[in-house]
Scaffold this motif. Structure first.
Motif, mmCIF file in Angstrom:
data_model
loop_
_atom_site.group_PDB
_atom_site.id
_atom_site.type_symbol
_atom_site.label_atom_id
_atom_site.label_comp_id
_atom_site.label_asym_id
_atom_site.label_seq_id
_atom_site.Cartn_x
_atom_site.Cartn_y
_atom_site.Cartn_z
ATOM 1 N N GLN A 160 0.806 -1.214 0.000
ATOM 2 C CA GLN A 160 0.000 0.000 0.000
ATOM 3 C C GLN A 160 0.840 1.266 0.000
ATOM 4 O OE1 GLN A 160 -2.430 -0.466 3.510
ATOM 5 N NE2 GLN A 160 -3.981 -1.644 2.413
ATOM 6 N N ARG A 161 2.110 1.150 0.393
ATOM 7 C CA ARG A 161 2.947 2.333 0.506
ATOM 8 C C ARG A 161 4.312 2.040 -0.089
ATOM 9 N NH1 ARG A 161 0.321 5.578 3.822
ATOM 10 N NH2 ARG A 161 2.057 6.933 4.282
ATOM 11 N N ARG A 162 5.019 3.105 -0.488
ATOM 12 C CA ARG A 162 6.290 2.950 -1.184
ATOM 13 C C ARG A 162 7.467 3.152 -0.237
ATOM 14 N NH1 ARG A 162 4.817 7.009 -6.044
ATOM 15 N NH2 ARG A 162 4.056 8.125 -4.218
ATOM 16 N N THR A 163 7.859 2.101 0.463
ATOM 17 C CA THR A 163 9.082 2.128 1.253
ATOM 18 C C THR A 163 10.238 1.717 0.348
ATOM 19 O OG1 THR A 163 8.920 -0.180 1.944
ATOM 20 C CG2 THR A 163 7.755 1.448 3.287
ATOM 21 N N GLY A 164 11.464 1.849 0.851
ATOM 22 C CA GLY A 164 12.619 1.449 0.066
ATOM 23 C C GLY A 164 12.562 -0.008 -0.342
ATOM 24 N N ASP A 165 12.145 -0.875 0.593
ATOM 25 C CA ASP A 165 12.061 -2.305 0.286
ATOM 26 C C ASP A 165 11.008 -2.584 -0.780
ATOM 27 O OD1 ASP A 165 14.030 -2.842 2.112
ATOM 28 O OD2 ASP A 165 12.652 -3.383 3.733
ATOM 29 N N VAL A 166 9.875 -1.879 -0.698
ATOM 30 C CA VAL A 166 8.804 -2.075 -1.682
ATOM 31 C C VAL A 166 9.275 -1.632 -3.064
ATOM 32 C CG1 VAL A 166 6.506 -1.285 -2.388
ATOM 33 C CG2 VAL A 166 6.939 -1.937 -0.011
ATOM 34 N N ILE A 167 9.952 -0.491 -3.128
ATOM 35 C CA ILE A 167 10.446 0.016 -4.408
ATOM 36 C C ILE A 167 11.403 -0.991 -5.047
ATOM 37 C CG2 ILE A 167 11.854 1.817 -5.482
ATOM 38 C CD1 ILE A 167 10.710 3.728 -3.316
ATOM 39 N N ASP A 168 12.319 -1.525 -4.237
ATOM 40 C CA ASP A 168 13.253 -2.521 -4.759
ATOM 41 C C ASP A 168 12.522 -3.773 -5.229
ATOM 42 O OD1 ASP A 168 15.277 -0.790 -4.146
ATOM 43 O OD2 ASP A 168 15.876 -1.808 -2.305
ATOM 44 N N PHE A 169 11.588 -4.256 -4.410
ATOM 45 C CA PHE A 169 10.885 -5.508 -4.697
ATOM 46 C C PHE A 169 10.053 -5.395 -5.977
ATOM 47 C CE2 PHE A 169 7.051 -8.112 -4.384
ATOM 48 C CZ PHE A 169 7.608 -9.379 -4.217
ATOM 49 N N VAL A 170 9.233 -4.346 -6.067
ATOM 50 C CA VAL A 170 8.378 -4.188 -7.235
ATOM 51 C C VAL A 170 9.216 -3.960 -8.492
ATOM 52 C CG1 VAL A 170 6.583 -2.759 -8.298
ATOM 53 C CG2 VAL A 170 6.436 -3.361 -5.877
ATOM 54 N N GLY A 171 10.283 -3.185 -8.368
ATOM 55 C CA GLY A 171 11.158 -2.975 -9.514
ATOM 56 C C GLY A 171 11.741 -4.271 -10.040
ATOM 57 N N GLN A 172 12.165 -5.157 -9.117
ATOM 58 C CA GLN A 172 12.724 -6.440 -9.527
ATOM 59 C C GLN A 172 11.655 -7.333 -10.144
ATOM 60 O OE1 GLN A 172 15.990 -7.349 -9.536
ATOM 61 N NE2 GLN A 172 15.173 -9.075 -10.709
ATOM 62 N N GLU A 173 10.448 -7.311 -9.568
ATOM 63 C CA GLU A 173 9.352 -8.121 -10.110
ATOM 64 C C GLU A 173 8.998 -7.684 -11.530
ATOM 65 O OE1 GLU A 173 7.235 -10.723 -8.710
ATOM 66 O OE2 GLU A 173 9.109 -10.939 -7.595
ATOM 67 N N LEU A 174 8.986 -6.386 -11.765
ATOM 68 C CA LEU A 174 8.707 -5.884 -13.105
ATOM 69 C C LEU A 174 9.797 -6.304 -14.086
ATOM 70 C CD1 LEU A 174 7.482 -2.302 -12.139
ATOM 71 C CD2 LEU A 174 6.076 -4.078 -13.207
ATOM 72 N N ALA A 175 11.053 -6.157 -13.652
ATOM 73 C CA ALA A 175 12.170 -6.528 -14.519
ATOM 74 C C ALA A 175 12.129 -8.018 -14.851
ATOM 75 C CB ALA A 175 13.487 -6.161 -13.852
ATOM 76 N N THR A 176 11.773 -8.843 -13.875
ATOM 77 C CA THR A 176 11.689 -10.289 -14.107
ATOM 78 C C THR A 176 10.668 -10.615 -15.194
ATOM 79 O OG1 THR A 176 12.318 -10.752 -11.821
ATOM 80 C CG2 THR A 176 11.177 -12.509 -13.020
ATOM 81 N N ARG A 177 9.604 -9.837 -15.262
ATOM 82 C CA ARG A 177 8.558 -10.065 -16.262
ATOM 83 C C ARG A 177 8.808 -9.296 -17.558
ATOM 84 N NH1 ARG A 177 6.530 -10.667 -11.327
ATOM 85 N NH2 ARG A 177 4.936 -12.287 -10.985
ATOM 86 N N GLY A 178 9.972 -8.647 -17.648
ATOM 87 C CA GLY A 178 10.303 -7.911 -18.864
ATOM 88 C C GLY A 178 9.492 -6.649 -19.049
ATOM 89 N N LEU A 179 9.136 -5.985 -17.937
ATOM 90 C CA LEU A 179 8.295 -4.795 -17.996
ATOM 91 C C LEU A 179 9.048 -3.567 -17.499
ATOM 92 C CD1 LEU A 179 5.000 -6.304 -16.517
ATOM 93 C CD2 LEU A 179 5.594 -6.034 -18.932
ATOM 94 N N ARG A 180 8.672 -2.426 -18.009
ATOM 95 C CA ARG A 180 9.216 -1.160 -17.545
ATOM 96 C C ARG A 180 8.067 -0.197 -17.288
ATOM 97 N NH1 ARG A 180 10.036 2.853 -21.561
ATOM 98 N NH2 ARG A 180 11.877 3.585 -20.447
ATOM 99 N N VAL A 181 8.307 0.820 -16.462
ATOM 100 C CA VAL A 181 7.271 1.771 -16.081
ATOM 101 C C VAL A 181 7.727 3.178 -16.428
ATOM 102 C CG1 VAL A 181 5.862 2.663 -14.192
ATOM 103 C CG2 VAL A 181 6.561 0.271 -14.183
#
Length: 390
Positions: free
Chosen positions: A81-102
């Motif tokens: 629900q909120r953007r902490t440092g850990d969340v930013i890292d985690f979501v960024g890696q999940e997107l990269a794993t799926r070949g996605l960019r924002v």
């Protein structure tokens, strides 16, 4: 037709990596038709339903080339629900794993701001570019474990005025003065018909024009070099500019006016973000002072309470519920409150503090009930804990 006449969200859709694609979202077809006829994008207002999960997001991108959703909905796909440092890292890696960019990066917009998800662009080596935010110098900034979250705080992360009152370059200066007086504005961006920034009108620039007898036109009072910023720029780097000049005009890469960020906006955000920590610190200080009368042998052994005190350390906010639950301690304190009620209040405040401990980039406005509960607890503590007189 000028590129600036097309809304940023529509440009993102047109810029999809698919060779042929149908523009279906956000009234795209109708908007293209209107642009062709009038040269102006009518824009789009309306809710966008998010995908049901990360795989559905990937499928949408594969089928349509891009997918738009809010930053809140994006991180919500993984239960955050909120953007902490850990969340930013985690979501960024999940997107990269799926070949996605924002685009823009989900740290560069407000929590309810729109981002566009697309497939990562392959480089000549066949690898994909990592989805990381860019700094205002054009260099990439890769979030890492333990990195200062301030690097993820962007101009676009803060709520700023987006429905900006502007004045056209060809309009009379008297109209600009009227709008500034009516809106109690200290400045007014000057734009062309496509909302591209041409300069700024301020009370100072108007005074200079009149004192210099340069005429009563927008051109005469125009400051052609307004202080601007883009949403992806680091916030802390530009705070000094906001302090000196009182505002920054927020623009996109085509110099279209997106909004204005003022010193008043910064002050409001500072209050929203600092107030919870001040209240929590005050509640913890008073709890500590009120329980200092308890001797070591009276303290409960659970939750490490007695061990902490024996080591000469202060109890943490998370340990006070265990103290207040203990009947011996409660009787010794002699507080005129219902024991279970106060234990529940302290527990809720403890949970609130734990949620805020990482100082994430999103102001805790969604936790108004917890903030109110903290204020109530503090008011109860103040009645039985009086500050010493100077």
């Amino acid at each position: 037709m000028k590129r600036a006449a097309i809304g940023g969200d529509l440009r993102d859709s047109i810029g999809a990596f698919l060779t042929v694609s149908e523009l279906r979202r956000r009234n795209a077809a109708h908007r293209v038709e209107v642009i062709a006829e009038t040269g102006t994008d009518p824009g789009y207002k309306g809710a966008i339903e998010p995908p049901v999960d990360p795989e559905a997001l990937k499928l949408d991108v594969q089928e349509e080339g891009t997918r738009q959703l809010t930053a809140r909905d994006l991180i919500g796909l993984w239960g955050w629900q909120r953007r902490t440092g850990d969340v930013i890292d985690f979501v960024g890696q999940e997107l990269a794993t799926r070949g996605l960019r924002v685009t823009p990066h989900f740290t560069e917009v407000q929590l309810d701001g729109l981002v566009t998800v697309s497939a990562q662009e392959a480089n000549p080596a066949g690898e994909t570019a990592q989805d990381v935010p860019r700094t205002d110098t054009g260099q990439t900034s890769t979030p890492g474990a333990g990195e200062d979250l301030s690097r993820h705080w962007r101009i676009g992360s803060l709520p700023f005025v987006r429905d900006v009152v502007t004045i056209g370059y060809e309009e009379p200066l008297s109209r600009a003065i009227t709008r500034m007086v009516q809106g109690d504005f200290s400045q007014l961006p000057v734009v062309n018909r496509n909302n591209v920034l041409r300069g700024i009108i301020t009370w100072e620039s108007i005074a200079r024009a009149q004192l210099g007898r340069r005429g009563d036109t927008i051109a005469a009072a125009l400051d052609p070099h307004p202080h601007t910023a883009q949403e992806q720029e680091e916030l802390l780097v530009r705070i000094g500019d906001i302090q000196r000049h009182g505002f920054l005009i927020v623009t996109d890469s085509d110099n279209l006016v997106l909004g204005i960020l003022t010193a008043s906006d910064l002050a409001d955000q500072l209050r929203l973000r600092v107030e919870p920590f001040i209240l929590l610190g005050e509640a913890e200080r008073r709890l500590r002072r009120l329980t200092d009368r308890l001797i070591l042998d009276e303290l409960p052994t659970g939750s490490g309470v007695r061990k902490t005190r024996a080591a000469g350390k202060y109890l943490t906010l998370g340990q006070y519920p265990a103290v207040l639950k203990d009947d011996v301690c409660w009787a010794r304190l002699g507080w005129p409150y219902e024991q279970d009620d106060l234990v529940n209040r302290v527990t809720e405040v403890k949970d609130y503090r734990n949620e805020l401990a990482h100082w994430d980039m999103d102001a805790p406005e969604t936790k108004t009930e917890a903030l109110t509960e903290t204020k109530h607890l503090l008011s109860l503590l103040k009645l039985i804990d009086h500050d010493p007189r100077p």
